[in-house]
Every structure is written in C-alpha cells, then in structure tokens.
Design an enzyme around this catalytic site. Sequence first.
Site, short mmCIF file in Angstrom:
data_model
loop_
_atom_site.label_atom_id
_atom_site.label_comp_id
_atom_site.label_asym_id
_atom_site.label_seq_id
_atom_site.Cartn_x
_atom_site.Cartn_y
_atom_site.Cartn_z
N THR A 144 0.82 -1.20 0.00
CA THR A 144 0.00 0.00 0.00
C THR A 144 0.86 1.25 0.00
OG1 THR A 144 -0.13 0.06 2.42
CG2 THR A 144 -1.88 -1.13 1.26
N ASN A 184 0.98 4.71 1.73
CA ASN A 184 0.46 5.33 2.95
C ASN A 184 0.63 6.84 2.87
OD1 ASN A 184 0.17 2.78 4.87
ND2 ASN A 184 2.10 2.57 3.77
N GLU A 223 -4.53 4.42 3.23
CA GLU A 223 -3.65 3.53 2.50
C GLU A 223 -4.31 3.12 1.19
OE1 GLU A 223 -1.94 0.30 4.85
OE2 GLU A 223 -2.86 1.19 6.62
#
Length: 341
Positions: free
Chosen positions: A219, A221, A275
């Site tokens: 992901t 962030n 995210e």
Amino acid sequence: MEIWYGAEQVPESPRPPRGAANAGSAVTVGVFDGVHRGHQRILARVVERARALGPGCLAVAVTFDPHPLTVHRPGIDLAMIASLPDRLEAMAATGLDAALVIPYTLGFADQSPEGFVRDWLERLLGARAIVVGGDVRFGRDNSGDADSLRAIGAADGVEIEIVPEVLAPGGRRWSSTWARECLAAGDVRQAAEILGRPHRVRGVVIHGLRRGRELGFPTANLDAATAGVVPPDGVYAGWLVRGGRGGASEGERLPAAISIGTNPTFDDVPARTVEAHVLGRADLDLYGEDVAVDFVSHLRPMLAFDSLEPLLERMRQDVIETAGALGVPVPEPLRPQDVTA
C-alpha cells in the site's frame, strides 16, 4: 490559467484605462470550496461574459486562502473539501483565464463592501462585469450582498449578474455543505455527483509498517497532513493519481483499493491512516511522491478479524469488488515474494 498570489502578482493587463475597448475583466468572487456543480455554473458564466465583452477581456476568479471561517473562528475544525492546488485545478477546468488568491486576514476583512469592490475588483482587476451567486457576501461583517453589489455596479458603470441557484434533481441546491454531509457519511458516490468528479485527498507517501507488503497487498500510505476531507473509516474503491504536477508520471491514474482507519485486526497501528493498494502492481516505489486518491465508491466498513486467513480472504474480495466498481480487469493475486522490497 494564470494564478496570482496576492495583488502584487497581478499584471497591468487587467487594468486598462477606463473606457478602453476590448480589455479589462469579467470577475467572480468566492471561496469555491470543492468547486461543486453550482460553483462551476458561476465560473462558466464568467468565462461566457468575458468572451462576450470582446478580445482581451479576461475571465478572473477571486478566491481566498485560508478559508475566512478559520480566520474569524480560529478554533473551528474545518478541513477544506479540496486542497488549494486541487481547487485551482478544478477552477481552471472551467476555462478561466486567471485566478487571484487573496491571503485572508482580519485586516483584509475589515474593509467596507464598497472598498473591496472598487479597490480589488474595479481598480486592480479592471472589472467590467461581476458575476456572483445570490448568496454572495463580502466586506466588513459580511454586510455586502447582492443588492449592495447591484447598487455599486450601477453607480460605477459595471455590469452585475446574479446567477440563479443551480438545483440538483430533487430540488436541493448544489452546495459545499451538502458535499461535506455526504463525505461525513462515507457516501463518496453522492459527493461525486455534487462535485461533478470524484472526491480527492492528497498527501505525500510515507513509510508505514510494511505489513501490506508482507501479506502481498503493498500500500501507499499518505501522511497525517493529508489535504482534503478524509471520509470515515472503511474500504473504498478509487484511483491513486501520481501527481507531482510536472513530473514524468503526472496524471497517471491507477486503480486502487483504499483503506481508511487504524486496522483493528492489529494492535500496533497508532493512528488513523489512508492507504491505497494499487491493483496488480508489485513494482511501484512511491515513497516521497505527492499523490492524490480519488474516491469512487464505499465497499465496506472497517472490520476486525480473529486471525490472518479471514483477513486475507476479505482483502482478496476487496480487490475483486474494487475492480468491478472501477470497471477494470481483476488482477492476478500477488504473492508476498513478488512484491518489491
């Protein structure tokens, strides 16, 4: 669209001698928080008036930063629907020639309605026409309104146009308040209807706990200073837009499953995060990039799982549902060993 930050950046071109043909400007004024469909109608009308006034006449929007409410009520918690750069980008899409961003202060607010119109719009910008909505307020204590603007225009020979309210199907007025209500409820689809485009938040990609990479769901962030109203905790379908504004990847839109919250399955996530997992991509290195996240639909609330396997199964289902919501192919599942370290 040219952007002028403060009066000192305004060029001489909008300020021709009074009576000069085919010059000056058509002007509108507002915060334009979110640049929703109602705002877009006013901005488009300013462009129409400028073109009708002849070659050399500029379509100009005057806006403010920060939001006036945060200056008059400094304790208020008011996140702008969109960051200033994204607000200006949405304004530019209406065809404006220029935008003047005025730093909003208590000193600036303490001027008469007549002083604001004559000093900023007529003298600085050479306004030949002023186009606003019926709820316009300006000057000390918001004492200026549509009626007083008409009176000033009549005295100074400036055209004044009050644009009628633009109503949504069902009769409600398009408004920033309505958009905020939808975002607070997680209804990003209805918010997009109001805004005329998906709601966007923006931030710099930072290092997280890297748990997503370990699980095969890397992901991006976003940092805690994310700009824009962050919807409630949950999982959403949307797009990650590599933004850099001028970089090699500017405007690249990547389908993404977006998670907002503290991840209740684990007890080591100290703060709420945004995210974005880009579908099917294990090769992205986005650290340090300024990116945007566009929200298309809400998939589910944030859930806590008793063990890792049901969490992974739910995340795989999130990817499938995200692909369906965005109309893109379902990617092959990523394996943890496929993910770039």
